[in-house]
Design a protein around this motif. Structure first.
Motif: not given
Length: 331
Positions: A157, A161, A164-165, A202, A205-206, A274
């Protein structure tokens, strides 16, 4: 079975030889007293906990009082609380917490991460649970769908992200530019405050869906006749929620808060995958700091001291929740 075994034991108490013979016969026929049965059933569990949980904790505490390597590559030297003093640093406690680096920065990041994310997850999860507790078409599909973010492994995950970021080719920047919200791509994961904000987004959201799943189970266990009685007394929906739902949901709230607060305070996979703790340690949580201290700097004594402090803080948080929300026989 237990009564018969206890009677036989009492009758043979005056004759040791007869008592041993009776015990042998009872054990052969699998007839045990309640105390013996409790010992038999609990021994494997206690042995497993001693081997898997308590011994590593004891060894970590011992390692925090020594220098050297865990695998005895070089002799370990007893240094007392020196590793803890090294973590503390120097200066007033408040100044260390607000402006310190190393352990204090990681503690500050972990507290911000926990204090911000858990309440938001609780509110969103409760809202989702209340919606999913109603009857509507596609209810079971919706229940399965909200679990999708939680089902994705944390590190995977985090990597998704991170792409995506990304400030150059990330889809988040592309959408924001196309919508005219920003003029140029923004480096979300290269700015300290933005990186921490992205990490909070994040995790909310998760794990909001995980909170919703636990709270939904609690809502479904509340008897429906209590709501019918409240409606007959003229209670509004808000009044029903305040006087019926929340009091009876307290045990479930306790479980949900413990299950989310402790993992949030000990977050590792998300910041590791991340940002790796960057930029400038802005997303370095306590467990990630401990990992870096132990395996990157090979400071096993200080790493063990940090792990011990993290465990004590987590235990204090759990005790605070239990002391505040636990109500025996709330129903």
């Amino acid at each position: 079975m237990a009564d018969t075994a206890e009677t036989a034991s009492g009758a043979a108490a005056q004759d040791p030889a007869a008592g041993r013979q009776n015990r042998f016969e009872r054990y052969r026929d699998l007839r045990f007293t309640e105390e013996e049965l409790a010992v038999i059933l609990l021994t494997p569990v206690v042995s497993f906990l001693l081997a898997v949980s308590f011994y590593p904790i004891f060894d970590t505490v011992m390692a925090s009082l020594h220098t050297g390597y865990v695998l005895e590559i070089e002799p370990r030297e007893f240094v007392g609380l020196e590793n803890y003093r090294s973590l503390y640093g120097s200066g007033p406690l408040l100044d260390q917490f607000l402006n310190g680096d190393g352990f204090w920065n990681a503690l500050r990041v972990s507290l911000i991460y926990t204090v911000v994310s858990v309440p938001v997850e609780l509110v969103l999860g409760l809202g989702l649970a209340l919606l999913l507790n109603r009857e509507f078409k596609g209810k079971y599909f919706a229940q399965a769908a909200i679990l999708f973010p939680w089902a994705i492994p944390t590190v995977i995950n985090a990597r998704i992200w991170a792409w995506m970021f990304n400030g150059q080719y990330g889809v988040v920047n592309d959408l924001l530019v196309r919508l005219g919200i920003i003029a140029n791509p923004f480096p979300f994961l290269a700015k300290p405050d933005a990186a921490l904000g992205a990490m909070l987004f994040i995790t909310i959201w998760k794990t909001s869906s995980f909170m919703a799943l636990i709270l939904l189970a609690g809502l479904q266990s509340i008897p429906g006749h209590l709501y019918e009685a409240a409606r007959m007394d003229g209670a509004s929906r808000l009044r029903q929620f305040k006087d019926v739902t929340l009091p009876l949901l307290k045990p479930t709230l306790l479980v949900a808060l413990i299950f989310r607060t402790l993992p949030a305070f000990q977050a590792f996979g998300l910041p590791y995958g991340l940002t790796g703790g960057g930029p400038a340690s802005a997303t370095t949580t306590l467990v990630l700091f401990d990992h870096q201290l132990t395996f990157n700097r090979l400071s096993f004594g200080e790493g063990s001291a940090a792990a011990t402090v993290i465990t004590l803080i987590a235990l204090a948080i759990a005790m605070l929740y239990v002391g505040t929300l636990y109500e025996p026989e709330v129903r």
